[in-house]
Enzyme design. Structure first.
Site, PDB file in Angstrom:
ATOM      1  N   ASN A  83      22.710 -43.286  20.349  1.00 23.76           N
ATOM      2  CA  ASN A  83      22.928 -42.209  21.310  1.00 23.76           C
ATOM      3  C   ASN A  83      24.413 -41.791  21.390  1.00 23.76           C
ATOM      4  OD1 ASN A  83      22.454 -40.412  23.743  1.00 23.76           O
ATOM      5  ND2 ASN A  83      20.405 -41.119  23.222  1.00 23.76           N
ATOM      6  N   ARG A  84      24.832 -41.242  22.532  1.00 28.79           N
ATOM      7  CA  ARG A  84      26.109 -40.500  22.542  1.00 28.79           C
ATOM      8  C   ARG A  84      27.311 -41.311  23.024  1.00 28.79           C
ATOM      9  NH1 ARG A  84      21.965 -37.099  23.524  1.00 28.79           N
ATOM     10  NH2 ARG A  84      21.974 -35.273  22.183  1.00 28.79           N
ATOM     11  N   HIS A 114      24.304 -41.125  17.602  1.00 27.02           N
ATOM     12  CA  HIS A 114      23.524 -41.963  16.686  1.00 27.02           C
ATOM     13  C   HIS A 114      24.316 -42.426  15.459  1.00 27.02           C
ATOM     14  CE1 HIS A 114      20.117 -41.524  19.186  1.00 27.02           C
ATOM     15  NE2 HIS A 114      19.604 -40.430  18.687  1.00 27.02           N
ATOM     16  N   HIS A 148      14.131 -45.294  16.317  1.00 25.69           N
ATOM     17  CA  HIS A 148      13.879 -43.926  16.777  1.00 25.69           C
ATOM     18  C   HIS A 148      12.483 -43.430  16.375  1.00 25.69           C
ATOM     19  CE1 HIS A 148      14.913 -39.877  18.003  1.00 25.69           C
ATOM     20  NE2 HIS A 148      16.156 -40.227  18.269  1.00 25.69           N
ATOM     21  N   TYR A 202       8.985 -41.774  16.697  1.00 28.24           N
ATOM     22  CA  TYR A 202       8.329 -40.775  17.544  1.00 28.24           C
ATOM     23  C   TYR A 202       6.862 -41.170  17.615  1.00 28.24           C
ATOM     24  CZ  TYR A 202      12.321 -37.565  16.912  1.00 28.24           C
ATOM     25  OH  TYR A 202      13.566 -36.974  16.908  1.00 28.24           O
ATOM     26  N   ASP A 230      15.043 -36.709  28.364  1.00 28.08           N
ATOM     27  CA  ASP A 230      15.963 -37.198  27.330  1.00 28.08           C
ATOM     28  C   ASP A 230      16.994 -38.060  28.054  1.00 28.08           C
ATOM     29  OD1 ASP A 230      17.445 -37.665  25.083  1.00 28.08           O
ATOM     30  OD2 ASP A 230      17.906 -35.560  24.646  1.00 28.08           O
ATOM     31  N   GLN A 288      15.816 -45.080  26.232  1.00 31.43           N
ATOM     32  CA  GLN A 288      15.866 -43.621  26.203  1.00 31.43           C
ATOM     33  C   GLN A 288      14.449 -43.102  26.076  1.00 31.43           C
ATOM     34  OE1 GLN A 288      18.931 -42.229  26.341  1.00 31.43           O
ATOM     35  NE2 GLN A 288      18.494 -40.062  26.062  1.00 31.43           N
ATOM     36  N   GLU A 320      13.270 -45.529  23.072  1.00 31.61           N
ATOM     37  CA  GLU A 320      14.353 -46.187  22.331  1.00 31.61           C
ATOM     38  C   GLU A 320      15.029 -47.217  23.226  1.00 31.61           C
ATOM     39  OE1 GLU A 320      16.833 -42.796  20.753  1.00 31.61           O
ATOM     40  OE2 GLU A 320      15.153 -41.706  21.586  1.00 31.61           O
TER      41      GLU A 320
HETATM   42  C1  BGC Z   1      18.627 -38.238  21.879  1.00 32.86           C
HETATM   43  C2  BGC Z   1      18.418 -36.738  21.812  1.00 32.86           C
HETATM   44  C3  BGC Z   1      18.619 -36.316  20.397  1.00 32.86           C
HETATM   45  C4  BGC Z   1      17.637 -37.049  19.520  1.00 32.86           C
HETATM   46  C5  BGC Z   1      17.839 -36.711  18.081  1.00 32.86           C
HETATM   47  C6  BGC Z   1      17.591 -38.885  21.021  1.00 32.86           C
HETATM   48  O1  BGC Z   1      17.762 -40.257  21.042  1.00 32.86           O
HETATM   49  O2  BGC Z   1      18.584 -38.727  23.187  1.00 32.86           O
HETATM   50  O3  BGC Z   1      19.294 -36.062  22.680  1.00 32.86           O
HETATM   51  O4  BGC Z   1      18.475 -34.927  20.233  1.00 32.86           O
HETATM   52  O5  BGC Z   1      17.760 -38.429  19.692  1.00 32.86           O
HETATM   53  O6  BGC Z   1      16.702 -36.932  17.388  1.00 32.86           O
END
Ligand code: BGC
Length: 340
Positions: A80-81, A106, A176, A178, A246, A278, A305
């Site tokens: 993440n950020r 990421h 990550h 889905y 998110d 997340q 996540e």
């Molecule tokens: C983030 C999203 C991001 C995505 C990318 C997530 O873990 O929180 O903001 O766009 O990952 O696939």
């Protein structure tokens, strides 16, 4: 438990990519690619003689190389950020790659998801390892990482993350994937329960501000199972920031999440020793062809996540992601499947 490793394809640069498959006696099968230590498929018996692939992904290496969605990938060095793509550690400032506006996301321009790892069969599954060199994407220290995927006979997919560094460095590894328990279509009718009474407030660009908000009385209250879509369209400033969920939920303990689809009857329980998760409803997943040519798009899956909270290097009070030199980090997350 049967574990096999077969060729999957080649990267643009010509590196061979392998697919490892773990299958239990009950017929549940998981495919892991050495490219990105990526979960490419999770096929779960539906109890009616069929199997549902509950993980979004691609059929080709090219899909993973081109895609920006981190489908199924292992995320690192820091998931993440990181705000302003900067942090300070031991009195030194570190500048990282800015790959999400002004922020670092990421792991940067080439995160762990875009490397071919070393993959080998281990009892009950597969282990993927790589060495992230000192200075990679701006991070200090050489980091040795092993991510082990194991499947149990009772349909639990466990991921164990191990990391060791020779210099103090932040580390926050996650996966990550889905998830869609119907194998495709909207995820909004899946019910979700989250063991969290607080979540991280997001500022612009989905960057946590450092404040925690109570879920009580908000669309973020999943303490009782609720369809993901029930409140996702509510007029709420936190939902507007990222066009849906998110956010990093602050876990209370016990199973972190239970996801269920009445359509397939499949249930997935997430257990972790990490403090955060997340919840991302694929808001930014632009439509694209996935496995078997099926088009994937926004709100067609949910990522759960498990992690340390994002931007923790710049948010006083969040659990620290700093791994000290010579120490070994071990964390574990488990996705357990059942039919209801
Ligand atoms: C983030 C999203 C991001 C995505 C990318 C997530 O873990 O929180 O903001 O766009 O990952 O696939």
């Amino acid at each position: 438990m049967a574990v096999t490793i077969v060729p999957f394809g080649r990267t643009r640069a010509g590196e061979e990519v392998l697919a490892g498959r773990i299958e239990n006696a009950a017929g549940m099968a998981v495919t892991v690619l050495d490219y990105g230590a990526t979960i490419q498929s999770v096929c779960v018996p539906d109890g009616r003689g069929g199997r549902v692939d509950v993980a979004l992904g691609y059929d080709t290496v090219a899909g993973y190389e081109a895609g920006d969605g981190y489908l199924g990938a292992t995320i690192g060095r820091v998931g993440n950020r990181i705000g302003g793509a900067r942090f300070s550690l031991n009195g030194e400032e570190y500048d990282l790659a800015k790959n999400d506006g002004e922020n670092h996301l990421h792991g940067g321009l080439r995160g762990f998801d875009k490397y071919v790892w070393d993959m080998k069969a281990v009892p009950g599954g597969l282990a993927c390892s790589r060495i992230s060199p000192d200075g990679e994407e701006g991070y200090p220290g050489t980091l040795e990482v092993t991510v082990t995927f194991t499947l149990s006979e009772d349909d639990a997919l466990a991921i164990t993350y191990e990391a060791r560094t020779d210099r103090d460095t932040p580390v926050n590894l996650t996966n990550h994937t889905y998830f869609n328990l119907n194998g495709g279509g909207s995820v909004l009718d899946h019910t979700l329960r989250l063991a969290a009474h607080r979540f991280c407030e997001n500022g612009a660009g989905c960057l946590p501000t450092g404040r925690m908000l109570a879920v009580e009385g908000t669309p973020f209250d999943f303490r009782r199972p609720k369809p993901i879509g029930r409140d996702i369209g509510a007029d709420d400033p936190q939902l507007r920031v990222g066009g849906g969920y998110d956010h990093s939920f602050d876990l209370d303990g016990g199973p972190a999440a239970v996801l269920y689809s009445a359509q397939s009857g499949l249930e997935m329980t997430v257990e972790t020793d990490l403090p955060g998760m997340q919840v991302y409803t694929a808001n930014f997943l632009s439509p694209r062809p996935g496995k078997g040519g099926a088009v994937m798009g926004p709100r067609e899956a949910v990522c759960l996540e498990t992690q340390l909270h994002p931007n923790a290097m710049n948010c006083w009070g969040f659990p620290s992601p700093v791994l000290r030199a010579g120490k070994t980090l071990v964390t574990r997350t488990c996705y357990r499947f059942a039919r209801r």
